[in-house]
Design a protein around this motif. Structure first.
Motif, PDB file in Angstrom:
ATOM      1  N   SER A  82      42.834  29.184  47.464  1.00 25.47           N
ATOM      2  CA  SER A  82      42.759  30.620  47.716  1.00 25.47           C
ATOM      3  C   SER A  82      42.186  31.356  46.507  1.00 25.47           C
ATOM      4  O   SER A  82      42.147  30.833  45.400  1.00 25.47           O
ATOM      5  CB  SER A  82      44.137  31.180  48.062  1.00 25.47           C
ATOM      6  OG  SER A  82      44.989  31.123  46.951  1.00 25.47           O
ATOM      7  N   LEU A  83      41.738  32.578  46.782  1.00 27.51           N
ATOM      8  CA  LEU A  83      41.241  33.468  45.734  1.00 27.51           C
ATOM      9  C   LEU A  83      42.178  34.664  45.680  1.00 27.51           C
ATOM     10  O   LEU A  83      42.438  35.297  46.704  1.00 27.51           O
ATOM     11  CB  LEU A  83      39.818  33.941  46.037  1.00 27.51           C
ATOM     12  CG  LEU A  83      39.274  35.014  45.091  1.00 27.51           C
ATOM     13  CD1 LEU A  83      39.002  34.416  43.712  1.00 27.51           C
ATOM     14  CD2 LEU A  83      38.012  35.636  45.653  1.00 27.51           C
ATOM     15  N   THR A  84      42.681  34.959  44.493  1.00 28.51           N
ATOM     16  CA  THR A  84      43.513  36.137  44.297  1.00 28.51           C
ATOM     17  C   THR A  84      42.686  37.171  43.541  1.00 28.51           C
ATOM     18  O   THR A  84      42.097  36.859  42.504  1.00 28.51           O
ATOM     19  CB  THR A  84      44.779  35.798  43.481  1.00 28.51           C
ATOM     20  OG1 THR A  84      45.504  34.792  44.186  1.00 28.51           O
ATOM     21  CG2 THR A  84      45.649  37.018  43.283  1.00 28.51           C
ATOM     22  N   VAL A  85      42.619  38.376  44.089  1.00 29.36           N
ATOM     23  CA  VAL A  85      41.917  39.488  43.442  1.00 29.36           C
ATOM     24  C   VAL A  85      42.972  40.525  43.079  1.00 29.36           C
ATOM     25  O   VAL A  85      43.707  40.999  43.941  1.00 29.36           O
ATOM     26  CB  VAL A  85      40.854  40.117  44.367  1.00 29.36           C
ATOM     27  CG1 VAL A  85      40.173  41.293  43.676  1.00 29.36           C
ATOM     28  CG2 VAL A  85      39.834  39.080  44.809  1.00 29.36           C
ATOM     29  N   GLN A  86      43.024  40.845  41.809  1.00 32.10           N
ATOM     30  CA  GLN A  86      43.993  41.825  41.328  1.00 32.10           C
ATOM     31  C   GLN A  86      43.248  43.020  40.752  1.00 32.10           C
ATOM     32  O   GLN A  86      42.362  42.855  39.912  1.00 32.10           O
ATOM     33  CB  GLN A  86      44.878  41.189  40.267  1.00 32.10           C
ATOM     34  CG  GLN A  86      45.985  42.091  39.785  1.00 32.10           C
ATOM     35  CD  GLN A  86      46.795  41.417  38.698  1.00 32.10           C
ATOM     36  OE1 GLN A  86      46.361  41.373  37.558  1.00 32.10           O
ATOM     37  NE2 GLN A  86      47.940  40.882  39.074  1.00 32.10           N
ATOM     38  N   TRP A  87      43.587  44.210  41.217  1.00 33.93           N
ATOM     39  CA  TRP A  87      43.016  45.453  40.705  1.00 33.93           C
ATOM     40  C   TRP A  87      44.116  46.186  39.965  1.00 33.93           C
ATOM     41  O   TRP A  87      45.245  46.308  40.469  1.00 33.93           O
ATOM     42  CB  TRP A  87      42.512  46.306  41.863  1.00 33.93           C
ATOM     43  CG  TRP A  87      42.147  47.706  41.470  1.00 33.93           C
ATOM     44  CD1 TRP A  87      40.965  48.114  40.925  1.00 33.93           C
ATOM     45  CD2 TRP A  87      42.958  48.877  41.586  1.00 33.93           C
ATOM     46  NE1 TRP A  87      41.000  49.460  40.691  1.00 33.93           N
ATOM     47  CE2 TRP A  87      42.220  49.957  41.095  1.00 33.93           C
ATOM     48  CE3 TRP A  87      44.245  49.113  42.043  1.00 33.93           C
ATOM     49  CZ2 TRP A  87      42.705  51.254  41.060  1.00 33.93           C
ATOM     50  CZ3 TRP A  87      44.747  50.398  42.007  1.00 33.93           C
ATOM     51  CH2 TRP A  87      43.980  51.457  41.523  1.00 33.93           C
TER      52      TRP A  87
END
Length: 105
Positions: A82-87
């Motif tokens: 999976s890819l986790t994108v954190q803003w």
């Protein structure tokens, strides 16, 4: 007691093996920047001050700082499947905020 130590050692060895396998897979795909180039270029194009601030085989961090001291940061982390994108943002006026999304690979 030795049985518990052997189980813990086996778990650590399995984790390190899987992480190495994942790092090699990402490297064979051209690295995290090449794998997610479209997303990264899109995020960088949102502000002329945006820059890549950190990169390693499975993580890339992008950020920008505004004139008022406001900072905006995106962190992309490739984990097992999976890819986790954190803003996150930090503003003197609005305070700290953070949102995280997770996508299948």
């Amino acid at each position: 007691m030795i049985f518990i130590i052997l189980i813990i050692a086996a778990i650590i060895i399995k984790f390190l093996y899987d992480k190495n396998k994942q790092d090699n897979k990402i490297a064979s795909e051209g690295g995290i920047y090449n794998k997610y180039r479209t997303l990264i270029d899109y995020l960088l194009s949102g502000d002329s001050r945006a820059r890549i601030t950190f990169t390693n085989p499975n993580t890339i961090s992008l950020g920008a700082t505004g004139l008022e001291g406001t900072t905006v940061k995106f962190i992309l982390v490739q984990t097992f499947g999976s890819l986790t994108v954190q803003w996150s943002t930090e503003s003197p006026t609005l305070g700290k905020h953070k949102i995280e999304w997770q996508f299948s690979e």
